[in-house]
Scaffold this motif. Sequence first.
Motif, PDB file in Angstrom:
ATOM      1  N   TYR A 144       0.910  -1.307  -0.145  1.00 16.14           N
ATOM      2  CA  TYR A 144      -0.062  -0.282  -0.294  1.00 16.14           C
ATOM      3  C   TYR A 144       0.702   0.892   0.156  1.00 16.14           C
ATOM      4  O   TYR A 144       0.448   1.802  -0.555  1.00 16.14           O
ATOM      5  CB  TYR A 144      -0.425   0.076   1.060  1.00 16.14           C
ATOM      6  CG  TYR A 144      -1.602  -1.266   1.616  1.00 16.14           C
ATOM      7  CD1 TYR A 144      -3.065  -0.847   0.600  1.00 16.14           C
ATOM      8  CD2 TYR A 144      -1.710  -2.697   1.798  1.00 16.14           C
ATOM      9  CE1 TYR A 144      -3.288  -2.202   0.100  1.00 16.14           C
ATOM     10  CE2 TYR A 144      -2.700  -2.834   1.838  1.00 16.14           C
ATOM     11  CZ  TYR A 144      -4.020  -3.677   0.726  1.00 16.14           C
ATOM     12  OH  TYR A 144      -4.443  -4.209   1.619  1.00 16.14           O
ATOM     13  N   ARG A 145       2.196   1.565   0.990  1.00  8.20           N
ATOM     14  CA  ARG A 145       2.925   2.354   0.829  1.00  8.20           C
ATOM     15  C   ARG A 145       3.407   2.330  -0.867  1.00  8.20           C
ATOM     16  O   ARG A 145       3.471   3.549  -0.975  1.00  8.20           O
ATOM     17  CB  ARG A 145       4.506   1.926   1.605  1.00  8.20           C
ATOM     18  CG  ARG A 145       5.114   2.931   2.101  1.00  8.20           C
ATOM     19  CD  ARG A 145       6.044   2.446   2.666  1.00  8.20           C
ATOM     20  NE  ARG A 145       7.081   3.413   3.174  1.00  8.20           N
ATOM     21  CZ  ARG A 145       7.984   2.810   4.064  1.00  8.20           C
ATOM     22  NH1 ARG A 145       7.867   2.509   4.564  1.00  8.20           N
ATOM     23  NH2 ARG A 145       8.694   4.179   4.224  1.00  8.20           N
ATOM     24  N   VAL A 146       3.860   1.291  -0.970  1.00  2.43           N
ATOM     25  CA  VAL A 146       4.737   1.665  -2.578  1.00  2.43           C
ATOM     26  C   VAL A 146       3.324   2.183  -3.690  1.00  2.43           C
ATOM     27  O   VAL A 146       3.535   3.525  -4.409  1.00  2.43           O
ATOM     28  CB  VAL A 146       5.708   0.253  -3.171  1.00  2.43           C
ATOM     29  CG1 VAL A 146       5.870   0.475  -4.135  1.00  2.43           C
ATOM     30  CG2 VAL A 146       6.298   0.018  -2.140  1.00  2.43           C
ATOM     31  N   THR A 147       2.984   2.049  -3.135  1.00  2.00           N
ATOM     32  CA  THR A 147       1.011   2.317  -4.297  1.00  2.00           C
ATOM     33  C   THR A 147       1.285   3.217  -4.084  1.00  2.00           C
ATOM     34  O   THR A 147       0.737   4.132  -5.088  1.00  2.00           O
ATOM     35  CB  THR A 147       0.179   1.452  -4.367  1.00  2.00           C
ATOM     36  OG1 THR A 147       0.462   0.453  -4.188  1.00  2.00           O
ATOM     37  CG2 THR A 147      -0.802   1.487  -5.570  1.00  2.00           C
ATOM     38  N   PHE A 148       0.377   3.713  -2.930  1.00  2.00           N
ATOM     39  CA  PHE A 148       0.079   5.391  -2.541  1.00  2.00           C
ATOM     40  C   PHE A 148       1.268   6.260  -3.331  1.00  2.00           C
ATOM     41  O   PHE A 148       1.261   6.856  -3.521  1.00  2.00           O
ATOM     42  CB  PHE A 148      -0.149   5.408  -1.113  1.00  2.00           C
ATOM     43  CG  PHE A 148      -0.492   6.791  -0.640  1.00  2.00           C
ATOM     44  CD1 PHE A 148      -1.199   7.068  -0.713  1.00  2.00           C
ATOM     45  CD2 PHE A 148       0.409   7.225   0.262  1.00  2.00           C
ATOM     46  CE1 PHE A 148      -1.540   8.444   0.024  1.00  2.00           C
ATOM     47  CE2 PHE A 148       0.160   8.720   0.721  1.00  2.00           C
ATOM     48  CZ  PHE A 148      -1.257   8.861   0.284  1.00  2.00           C
ATOM     49  N   SER A 149       2.736   6.188  -2.835  1.00  2.41           N
ATOM     50  CA  SER A 149       4.031   6.483  -3.219  1.00  2.41           C
ATOM     51  C   SER A 149       3.808   6.619  -4.667  1.00  2.41           C
ATOM     52  O   SER A 149       3.971   8.031  -5.073  1.00  2.41           O
ATOM     53  CB  SER A 149       5.113   5.819  -2.160  1.00  2.41           C
ATOM     54  OG  SER A 149       4.762   6.387  -1.276  1.00  2.41           O
ATOM     55  N   LEU A 150       3.448   5.839  -4.942  1.00  2.00           N
ATOM     56  CA  LEU A 150       4.251   6.282  -6.654  1.00  2.00           C
ATOM     57  C   LEU A 150       2.543   7.577  -7.465  1.00  2.00           C
ATOM     58  O   LEU A 150       2.948   7.855  -7.557  1.00  2.00           O
ATOM     59  CB  LEU A 150       3.395   4.768  -7.573  1.00  2.00           C
ATOM     60  CG  LEU A 150       5.101   3.838  -7.170  1.00  2.00           C
ATOM     61  CD1 LEU A 150       4.378   2.912  -8.210  1.00  2.00           C
ATOM     62  CD2 LEU A 150       5.945   4.960  -7.676  1.00  2.00           C
ATOM     63  N   VAL A 151       1.502   6.676  -6.477  1.00  2.00           N
ATOM     64  CA  VAL A 151       0.086   8.325  -6.947  1.00  2.00           C
ATOM     65  C   VAL A 151       0.235   8.992  -6.580  1.00  2.00           C
ATOM     66  O   VAL A 151      -0.345  10.527  -7.189  1.00  2.00           O
ATOM     67  CB  VAL A 151      -0.918   6.529  -7.222  1.00  2.00           C
ATOM     68  CG1 VAL A 151      -1.999   7.783  -7.327  1.00  2.00           C
ATOM     69  CG2 VAL A 151      -1.079   5.247  -7.779  1.00  2.00           C
ATOM     70  N   VAL A 152      -0.305   9.262  -5.434  1.00  2.00           N
ATOM     71  CA  VAL A 152      -0.685  10.127  -4.614  1.00  2.00           C
ATOM     72  C   VAL A 152       1.046  11.177  -4.703  1.00  2.00           C
ATOM     73  O   VAL A 152       1.597  12.390  -5.143  1.00  2.00           O
ATOM     74  CB  VAL A 152      -0.509  10.003  -3.817  1.00  2.00           C
ATOM     75  CG1 VAL A 152      -0.260  11.827  -2.923  1.00  2.00           C
ATOM     76  CG2 VAL A 152      -2.033   8.941  -3.636  1.00  2.00           C
ATOM     77  N   LEU A 153       2.832  10.566  -4.692  1.00  4.76           N
ATOM     78  CA  LEU A 153       3.980  11.391  -3.656  1.00  4.76           C
ATOM     79  C   LEU A 153       4.815  11.268  -5.419  1.00  4.76           C
ATOM     80  O   LEU A 153       5.107  13.039  -5.668  1.00  4.76           O
ATOM     81  CB  LEU A 153       4.462  10.463  -2.774  1.00  4.76           C
ATOM     82  CG  LEU A 153       4.092  10.513  -1.792  1.00  4.76           C
ATOM     83  CD1 LEU A 153       4.769   9.621  -0.708  1.00  4.76           C
ATOM     84  CD2 LEU A 153       3.892  12.185  -1.456  1.00  4.76           C
ATOM     85  N   GLU A 154       4.673  10.189  -5.890  1.00  5.30           N
ATOM     86  CA  GLU A 154       5.214  10.775  -7.480  1.00  5.30           C
ATOM     87  C   GLU A 154       4.097  11.336  -8.452  1.00  5.30           C
ATOM     88  O   GLU A 154       4.944  11.471  -9.543  1.00  5.30           O
ATOM     89  CB  GLU A 154       5.618   9.745  -7.828  1.00  5.30           C
ATOM     90  CG  GLU A 154       6.424   8.609  -6.965  1.00  5.30           C
ATOM     91  CD  GLU A 154       8.162   9.846  -7.288  1.00  5.30           C
ATOM     92  OE1 GLU A 154       8.407   9.686  -8.285  1.00  5.30           O
ATOM     93  OE2 GLU A 154       9.108  10.120  -6.585  1.00  5.30           O
ATOM     94  N   GLU A 155       2.702  11.518  -8.176  1.00  6.46           N
ATOM     95  CA  GLU A 155       1.475  11.594  -9.191  1.00  6.46           C
ATOM     96  C   GLU A 155       1.963  10.925 -10.753  1.00  6.46           C
ATOM     97  O   GLU A 155       1.375  11.479 -11.126  1.00  6.46           O
ATOM     98  CB  GLU A 155       1.911  13.114  -9.772  1.00  6.46           C
ATOM     99  CG  GLU A 155       2.074  14.011  -8.265  1.00  6.46           C
ATOM    100  CD  GLU A 155       2.259  15.529  -8.681  1.00  6.46           C
ATOM    101  OE1 GLU A 155       1.612  16.140  -9.169  1.00  6.46           O
ATOM    102  OE2 GLU A 155       3.512  16.437  -7.781  1.00  6.46           O
ATOM    103  N   MET A 156       1.935   9.318 -10.248  1.00  9.42           N
ATOM    104  CA  MET A 156       2.088   8.375 -11.427  1.00  9.42           C
ATOM    105  C   MET A 156       0.407   8.881 -11.515  1.00  9.42           C
ATOM    106  O   MET A 156       0.007   8.461 -11.088  1.00  9.42           O
ATOM    107  CB  MET A 156       2.581   7.126 -11.180  1.00  9.42           C
ATOM    108  CG  MET A 156       3.919   7.297 -11.364  1.00  9.42           C
ATOM    109  SD  MET A 156       4.489   5.590 -11.285  1.00  9.42           S
ATOM    110  CE  MET A 156       6.378   5.736 -12.185  1.00  9.42           C
ATOM    111  N   SER A 157      -0.326   8.091 -13.106  1.00 12.88           N
ATOM    112  CA  SER A 157      -1.150   7.561 -13.309  1.00 12.88           C
ATOM    113  C   SER A 157      -1.764   6.260 -12.738  1.00 12.88           C
ATOM    114  O   SER A 157      -0.625   5.900 -12.630  1.00 12.88           O
ATOM    115  CB  SER A 157      -2.065   7.708 -14.710  1.00 12.88           C
ATOM    116  OG  SER A 157      -0.775   6.803 -15.622  1.00 12.88           O
ATOM    117  N   HIS A 158      -1.963   5.920 -12.869  1.00  5.88           N
ATOM    118  CA  HIS A 158      -2.921   4.760 -12.635  1.00  5.88           C
ATOM    119  C   HIS A 158      -2.057   2.861 -13.603  1.00  5.88           C
ATOM    120  O   HIS A 158      -1.559   2.295 -13.004  1.00  5.88           O
ATOM    121  CB  HIS A 158      -4.205   4.056 -11.986  1.00  5.88           C
ATOM    122  CG  HIS A 158      -4.676   5.187 -10.137  1.00  5.88           C
ATOM    123  ND1 HIS A 158      -6.480   4.011 -10.178  1.00  5.88           N
ATOM    124  CD2 HIS A 158      -4.199   5.404  -9.992  1.00  5.88           C
ATOM    125  CE1 HIS A 158      -6.620   5.066  -9.485  1.00  5.88           C
ATOM    126  NE2 HIS A 158      -5.246   6.346  -9.034  1.00  5.88           N
TER     127      HIS A 158
END
Lengths: 197, 221, 163
Positions: A144-158
Amino acid sequence: MRPEEERQLIELARLGDVEVFMRLTREYEHQIFQLTFHLTGNREDAADLTQETFLQAFRAMKKFRGEASFHTWLYRIAINLSLNFLKKSRREKNGQESVEEIEENRGGAQLEYNFSQDSPEDSSLSAEFVASLKKAIDELPPAYRVTFSLVVLEEMSHKEAAGVLGCSEKTVSWRVHEARKMLKKKLQSFLTLKQEV
Amino acid sequence: MNCEKYQKMISDRLDGRLSRRKEKKLDRHLAGCPLCRDYLEAQEIIQREAFKIGEIDYPPEWWPQFEQNLKEKLILEGGLDGLQAVEGNKNKGNKNDSKKANRLVLRPVAVRALSLVLVVATVVTIAFLIIYKEKGRPEELPLAMMLSYEESYLNLNQMLADDEAIASEFVNSLEESIIGDTIQSGSENAIIDFDNNLPANDFKIELNKLQKENHNPEEGV
Amino acid sequence: MKKRELVSFLFIFILFGLISGVWGQEHLPREKKNVRENIFVLRTLRMTQALDLTEAQTAVIFPELNRAEKEKAALQAELGREIKELRQLIKNEKVEDKEFENRVTKIMNCREKIRLREEDFEKFLFGQLTSNQKARYIVFNLDFNRGMMERMGRARMAGQKNK
């Protein structure tokens, strides 16, 4: 860097040319550093993991077949290294300080980021909130941490995150939702205060 | 009311991947559900604050040092520096040759010095190995190689490849050790008849004989 | 089962494995075949002693050990042939770069396969060993490899005297 130029550099780097590989490194080092920082929450660890990511990438250049983009491939290496690092450091760390403890001990957190956008009146509350949020993200289960970081902090699309993590977009969407729920629960007392401000 | 479903939609909306149809559906729900409005507000705060964690970096002057350290490690790992890479690609008529030659001029002195040290070290190591080979003394392998049984075997096999006499000595010495170990372990209770199972082999016959002697020592005298 | 019976059992196991595997390579000269198979027999014996393997452990480990040995021996034989051919190619001045590239790739792939198979077996082995045995395996492996190199040095001296 243009994709064609990157492809040429990758071909040369596969032959073991350090200079060429360093050009690729310069292109991505800041992004990898950001990512590892978001995953570990510590600048020194992030620097070490960034270096290790490029070392591993260099060792494995011959195996890079170009099925994913070079950028995605680097992200995967960085994520795997960071997850292993987190697992190891979690094992070593006994009795982690929880978010609740931070709330009791406000102002004690060492902040490593900028938070200058708030007005002076609420910057203190904001700083504490960001510190607690960071801690709460650190405490999320790794996936969850990795996915959240990628999407919210790294601003990646799903879609991009799914590519990096090797899972479906639905899984990404669901994990981010679950992560958000967990964060809200952990930060409830702060949120109540914030919502009142 | 199924708020969980709408909270998932809120999450997707924050990530910008909610379809227009679902947007409308969510808006209709939010209008009548204070719980989900509260949830949305909380998630917007988390999102906003999370962006503040976003940017962190070392000062610009830190990065050249990081790159220098990485580069030195890569060369130690066996990567080719600019000069070697240019040499390697020369025969292929690579159009990037001139670019690399230019980089050579710009390369820091430390890296060139390191390359020189590496070349000297390689020459010394090769010379050392040749001298040892000439003297026929036991070779020492680097630790990494000794850790891997197969790498060690490959090295050994290469040394034995061209010399039947040494290979024969080596095999004899191994067979002696196997016999020695077998006797020491005391396998007299169960004799294995090697002849029945294996191709004709002096060593197996000898081992079989030894086992029998070991089984009934008085008969052997 | 007593220790001595265990050793006998171990021999049967190794030998059966060898009959079907390593000795199947009829094209190899006697010395070449015997080097690999004898090192394997000796290594297995010494490993059993060094790690003090129990009967239950050998029952699980040995079939896999034999399988791994068969596969790795075949790969090492292939690698040996490739290297031999490479040596001849280097002497030949007319060989094109492409040919070298192909040979080098083949050799690197072969080495990688051996490495992966060895890693695979060691992973399996470590799954069966106690922490103490794992530690002893590391030291045993080092000592055994070093011992082989020293043995090689002695054989070389004896071989040169006999010439």
